[in-house]
Design an enzyme around this catalytic site. Sequence first.
Site, PDB file in Angstrom:
ATOM      1  N   CYS A 111      34.841 -28.499   5.053  1.00 54.17           N
ATOM      2  CA  CYS A 111      35.909 -29.387   5.008  1.00 54.17           C
ATOM      3  C   CYS A 111      36.310 -29.877   6.410  1.00 54.17           C
ATOM      4  CB  CYS A 111      37.110 -28.743   4.333  1.00 54.17           C
ATOM      5  SG  CYS A 111      37.566 -26.940   5.241  1.00 54.17           S
ATOM      6  N   HIS A 288      41.795 -23.693   4.831  1.00 54.09           N
ATOM      7  CA  HIS A 288      41.278 -25.146   4.527  1.00 54.09           C
ATOM      8  C   HIS A 288      41.961 -26.134   5.336  1.00 54.09           C
ATOM      9  CE1 HIS A 288      39.800 -28.208   1.827  1.00 54.09           C
ATOM     10  NE2 HIS A 288      40.952 -28.440   1.382  1.00 54.09           N
ATOM     11  N   ASP A 314      42.085 -34.953   0.408  1.00 52.94           N
ATOM     12  CA  ASP A 314      41.419 -33.783   0.545  1.00 52.94           C
ATOM     13  C   ASP A 314      39.917 -33.923   0.162  1.00 52.94           C
ATOM     14  OD1 ASP A 314      40.630 -31.066  -0.168  1.00 52.94           O
ATOM     15  OD2 ASP A 314      42.397 -30.556  -1.044  1.00 52.94           O
TER      16      ASP A 314
END
Length: 376
Positions: A111, A288, A314
């Site tokens: 991520c 995250h 996201d």
Amino acid sequence: MFSCGKYTHRQFYLQDVPQHSKRPFPNDDSLAQGASSSIVRGPSPYENVLYEQISCLVGAQVRSKIQRIEAGVMNLLRSCLESEGGSSTSIISGHVDHHQSLSSEDKGWGCGWRNIQMMSSHLLRQRPETREVLFGGCGFVPDIPSLQRWLEIAWDKGFDAVGARHFDSKIYGVKKWIGTSECVTLLRSFGVRARIVDFDSTESSSLQGKSGKRVCGPMDKYLIKTNPLPRSSSLELSQEDAENMRGQQVLVDWVWNYFSSKRADVLHNSKNVIISDKTPLYFQHQGHSRTIVGIQKQKGNRGSQDRYNLLVLDPGHRTADLERSLTTKKGWPRLLKRGVHTLRKPQYQLCYVDPGIANSEETEQLKTIDSILIRF
């Protein structure tokens, strides 16, 4: 959090790149970002090796593959925001491409790299001066293995010595989580003025520097797996939840002030949507990271407080799902809107980029990664 997946990529090695594919940076200053002056004494053997590595990487790096949204994700988001009723005002960044994590490449750990790619897509499109120097002036967003090589070169140049030691100066081909510090390190190595802001409600942040700044290392402390915070079974907010919301409002207020700053040029203005020239925000929290591309303020009714929603891309979401929901104007708030009540973590970090390119003296100062610490 993501479930871990297998990492596969096309490996390349600098020594394997043919001579004709090696292209220098657009100007000598770009290559010398972070390096000591060689006007008098000439380059050292180490500097020659570093120069060769950079020249090879410029030619060998691979463009990141993404699913293109023909209308553009930000244009579709603007249309959805404009179609909403009520007395709301939204401020969003200009162009941003969505880069999703892929199960065949980086699901479960990538991520941070995907958010670097989203930030880079904005810089390459909206900041001409940055486009000239970023990734050797190639003009495109590189894939994760290429970005890993660029981060290793940044460490070799002397950026973020703490982070380099943590990773043993090796990140290429490694499935390790990265965070805001690594994003800033990579961007600063090109002279880009990337900054970090820390939001912290804990007592653990004791490494205070000058002027309220805190030296930051690798972001593992934000990525430690812990049990999630218990949620109240009541429909009403618990007292603890209410106190958390008041604290997280500090972060939301900062984001609103950032995008609405008088220093921001307005690129587009409709009745309720403003497009700012401000960069999106790399948004890090425990477990995250995502990319904040704007913020919405909804006026409170009858004296009640205004409500805010962060507008977030996201990397864990599928680009196809985003395109479908934004095109049909159905279900998109669930994917992109995040209210204050969703901000339950005790620590957050944001990364943003100031305009302009640093000169050699400023670049030396940018080698030390620090942040502005805001307690709440």
